[in-house]
Design a protein around this motif. Structure first.
Motif, mmCIF file in Angstrom:
data_model
loop_
_atom_site.group_PDB
_atom_site.id
_atom_site.type_symbol
_atom_site.label_atom_id
_atom_site.label_comp_id
_atom_site.label_asym_id
_atom_site.label_seq_id
_atom_site.Cartn_x
_atom_site.Cartn_y
_atom_site.Cartn_z
ATOM 1 N N ILE A 39 0.845 -1.203 0.000
ATOM 2 C CA ILE A 39 0.000 0.000 0.000
ATOM 3 C C ILE A 39 0.876 1.246 0.000
ATOM 4 C CG2 ILE A 39 -1.698 1.330 1.318
ATOM 5 C CD1 ILE A 39 -2.716 -1.369 2.398
ATOM 6 N N VAL A 40 0.560 2.129 -0.939
ATOM 7 C CA VAL A 40 1.266 3.413 -1.044
ATOM 8 C C VAL A 40 0.240 4.511 -0.795
ATOM 9 C CG1 VAL A 40 2.491 4.957 -2.632
ATOM 10 C CG2 VAL A 40 2.914 2.487 -2.724
ATOM 11 N N VAL A 41 0.539 5.429 0.106
ATOM 12 C CA VAL A 41 -0.454 6.442 0.426
ATOM 13 C C VAL A 41 0.136 7.853 0.322
ATOM 14 C CG1 VAL A 41 -0.094 6.306 2.950
ATOM 15 C CG2 VAL A 41 -2.306 7.069 2.070
ATOM 16 N N SER A 42 -0.708 8.794 -0.116
ATOM 17 C CA SER A 42 -0.319 10.212 -0.193
ATOM 18 C C SER A 42 -0.633 10.904 1.121
ATOM 19 C CB SER A 42 -1.120 10.939 -1.270
ATOM 20 O OG SER A 42 -0.998 10.336 -2.499
ATOM 21 N N ALA A 43 -0.220 12.140 1.201
ATOM 22 C CA ALA A 43 -0.572 12.969 2.361
ATOM 23 C C ALA A 43 -2.090 13.135 2.412
ATOM 24 C CB ALA A 43 0.089 14.335 2.238
ATOM 25 N N ILE A 44 -2.615 13.267 3.611
ATOM 26 C CA ILE A 44 -4.056 13.437 3.801
ATOM 27 C C ILE A 44 -4.540 14.721 3.114
ATOM 28 C CG2 ILE A 44 -5.792 13.986 5.572
ATOM 29 C CD1 ILE A 44 -4.340 12.061 7.436
ATOM 30 N N GLY A 45 -5.656 14.595 2.398
ATOM 31 C CA GLY A 45 -6.352 15.754 1.820
ATOM 32 C C GLY A 45 -5.407 16.723 1.125
ATOM 33 N N LYS A 46 -5.511 17.973 1.529
ATOM 34 C CA LYS A 46 -4.706 19.016 0.877
ATOM 35 C C LYS A 46 -3.505 19.434 1.742
ATOM 36 C CE LYS A 46 -7.533 20.190 -2.688
ATOM 37 N NZ LYS A 46 -7.372 18.990 -3.523
ATOM 38 N N TYR A 47 -3.019 18.542 2.582
ATOM 39 C CA TYR A 47 -1.951 18.961 3.496
ATOM 40 C C TYR A 47 -0.612 19.223 2.811
ATOM 41 C CZ TYR A 47 -5.016 18.656 7.431
ATOM 42 O OH TYR A 47 -6.050 18.900 8.282
ATOM 43 N N THR A 48 -0.402 18.659 1.619
ATOM 44 C CA THR A 48 0.839 19.016 0.916
ATOM 45 C C THR A 48 0.834 20.512 0.605
ATOM 46 O OG1 THR A 48 0.953 16.803 0.012
ATOM 47 C CG2 THR A 48 2.307 18.472 -1.077
ATOM 48 N N ASN A 49 -0.316 21.022 0.184
ATOM 49 C CA ASN A 49 -0.418 22.469 -0.066
ATOM 50 C C ASN A 49 -0.176 23.260 1.213
ATOM 51 O OD1 ASN A 49 -1.142 21.661 -2.585
ATOM 52 N ND2 ASN A 49 -3.262 22.348 -2.476
ATOM 53 N N ALA A 50 -0.764 22.795 2.310
ATOM 54 C CA ALA A 50 -0.594 23.508 3.580
ATOM 55 C C ALA A 50 0.879 23.500 4.010
ATOM 56 C CB ALA A 50 -1.466 22.867 4.657
ATOM 57 N N LEU A 51 1.539 22.377 3.808
ATOM 58 C CA LEU A 51 2.955 22.300 4.182
ATOM 59 C C LEU A 51 3.817 23.169 3.267
ATOM 60 C CD1 LEU A 51 2.992 18.493 5.017
ATOM 61 C CD2 LEU A 51 3.469 20.333 6.657
ATOM 62 N N GLU A 52 3.404 23.298 2.011
ATOM 63 C CA GLU A 52 4.112 24.221 1.115
ATOM 64 C C GLU A 52 4.034 25.647 1.664
ATOM 65 O OE1 GLU A 52 2.556 23.914 -2.879
ATOM 66 O OE2 GLU A 52 4.054 22.406 -3.441
#
Ligand code: ASP
Ligand code: MG
Length: 432
Positions: A39-52
């Motif tokens: 299983i490969v999973v991305s960051a929850i929801g839009k948190y990559t944008n928030a971390l940017e």
């Protein structure tokens, strides 16, 4: 382990956007199969944008900590719903977020891209911990796997290139023993590590690519991407009304459409799968029994018209100052500089003394390129454009796509039309 056994599932941010969504993912995993699964999973929801945003804030010399804390506490909120108050997940998340805190404690690093990868990677580290822990809570035998131990890359931060040999060896050495123990590895999309063991990322939306890397190295029998759409559609449903799902698609069609902006799959995903003839299924996590789309090498279907749109294009019109021809030596000089500035070329055309090229307008790369060439060339630039790619076009679809647009550049091939367009406001004729 033979490839008749293994599936690689990739879950994107939307599929794990809150506690309820994570419960749904666990039920999909339980319903599908247990064992022989990665299983490969991305960051929850839009948190990559928030971390940017955290990175940008810190880079400006402002305090990014409150933004980071908000991200952290929202993750805790999801965990409260899934695990209640006492669970080891909170310590695991603390360990992850504290690493980003350390970066923020220091003055902004001289390399923005390096700093970006150290902070933004927190999103995937956290989501994978949460999914792993919740699967275990639901009696699924899993093992959290740090993708940075497997996906080895160069040190081109934010857009790292995979070192295939090292990655292949690490995948076989570290993942196969888990599978042999009937454990499901749960790992992060998007992230890897350099030879100096610093965290790198593979480019935005890169989790699909990670799943393809694992599929390739482990000779999977299939890879499945779980999405919020029923499969690959003929156009983006957010932009077009009448879209239909494609049941089957060839690797070739898929790579052409995704390269030119079809957002359904990351464009780098197809190559590793094609190289080992591993089929890719795109399925809906909302309707997990739906048939989805199967992408493989053995499809010779007739296709309906398909549309991909890439936004934020800049069209550069480059001409020689002294009226010398734009000939081979100029072109090779220009392409070298375009590559050095990491601009992605989408379309081009040349005349005797000019060259037009449409590129993705990312950061300040276009401005930097212009700086590098304006001594020798006259450059005009138009920004905020769209690149429309239509495969298997019909007259009607072409007409409807050109409505209210000025076409600045157009190329027609046998199956494909591409045009760089500018939106124009509707002109209304005055009465009398
Ligand atoms: N979380 C990363 C991003 O949003 C990677 C991914 O979602 O595929 O870009
Ligand atoms: Mg994402």
């Amino acid at each position: 382990m033979s490839r008749t056994d293994l599936s690689v599932f990739k879950f994107g941010g939307a599929s794990v956007k809150n506690a309820e969504a994570i419960r749904n993912v666990v039920s999909i995993i339980k319903n599908n199969q247990l064992g022989n699964l990665v299983i490969v999973v991305s960051a929850i929801g839009k948190y990559t944008n928030a971390l940017e945003e955290v990175v940008k804030t810190h880079a400006r010399g402002e305090d990014g900590r409150s933004l980071l804390q908000k991200v952290q506490s929202e993750h805790y909120q999801i965990c409260l719903e899934l695990f209640g108050e006492s669970h080891q997940i909170y310590d695991q998340l603390n360990d992850i977020f504290v690493e980003a805190d350390w970066v923020l404690d220091e003055p902004p690093h001289e390399s923005y891209d390096y700093m970006y990868d150290q902070i933004v990677s927190v999103g995937e580290l956290a989501s994978s911990r949460i999914l792993n822990a919740f699967l275990q809570k639901n009696e699924v035998g899993t093992s959290w796997l740090d993708a940075r131990d497997i996906v080895k890359t160069d040190n081109l931060y934010r857009e790292a290139w995979v070192e295939w040999e090292a990655t292949d060896a690490a995948a076989k050495e570290k993942v196969l023993p888990l599978l042999e123990k009937q454990l499901i590895p749960v790992t992060q999309g998007f992230i890897g590590s350099s030879s100096e063991n610093f965290t790198t990322t593979l480019g935005r939306e890169g989790s699909d690519y990670t799943a393809a890397i694992f599929s390739y190295c482990l000779d999977a029998k299939e890879m499945v991407i779980w999405k919020d759409v029923p499969g690959v559609l003929t156009a983006d449903p957010r932009k077009f009304d009448q879209v239909t799902k494609l049941d089957r698609l060839s690797y070739r069609e898929a790579i052409e459409m995704t390269y030119y902006g079809a957002k359904v799959i990351h464009p780098k995903t197809i190559k590793p799968l094609q190289n080992k003839s591993i089929p890719l299924l795109v399925k809906s996590f909302i309707d997990s029994k739906g048939s989805g789309t199967r992408i493989s090498g053995d499809v010779e279907d007739k296709y309906p018209p398909m549309v991909a749109i890439e936004e934020d294009q800049a069209l550069l019109n480059i001409s020689t100052r002294d009226f010398s021809f734009v000939a081979e030596h100029h072109l090779s000089q220009l392409f070298k500089l375009i590559a050095e500035h990491r601009l992605q070329v989408h379309m081009m055309q040349n005349t005797a003394i000019s060259f037009a090229v449409s590129v993705s307008d990312i950061d300040d790369r276009v401005a930097q390129l212009i700086k590098a060439i304006e001594k020798d060339f006259l450059v005009q630039v138009e920004r905020g454009l769209e690149l429309i790619t239509i495969r298997h076009y019909s007259k009607e679809i072409l007409k409807s796509l050109q409505a209210n647009k000025v076409v600045l550049l157009e190329v027609r091939l046998r199956n494909t039309i591409q045009m760089v367009v500018k939106n124009v406001p509707l002109m209304v004729r005055k009465n009398g």
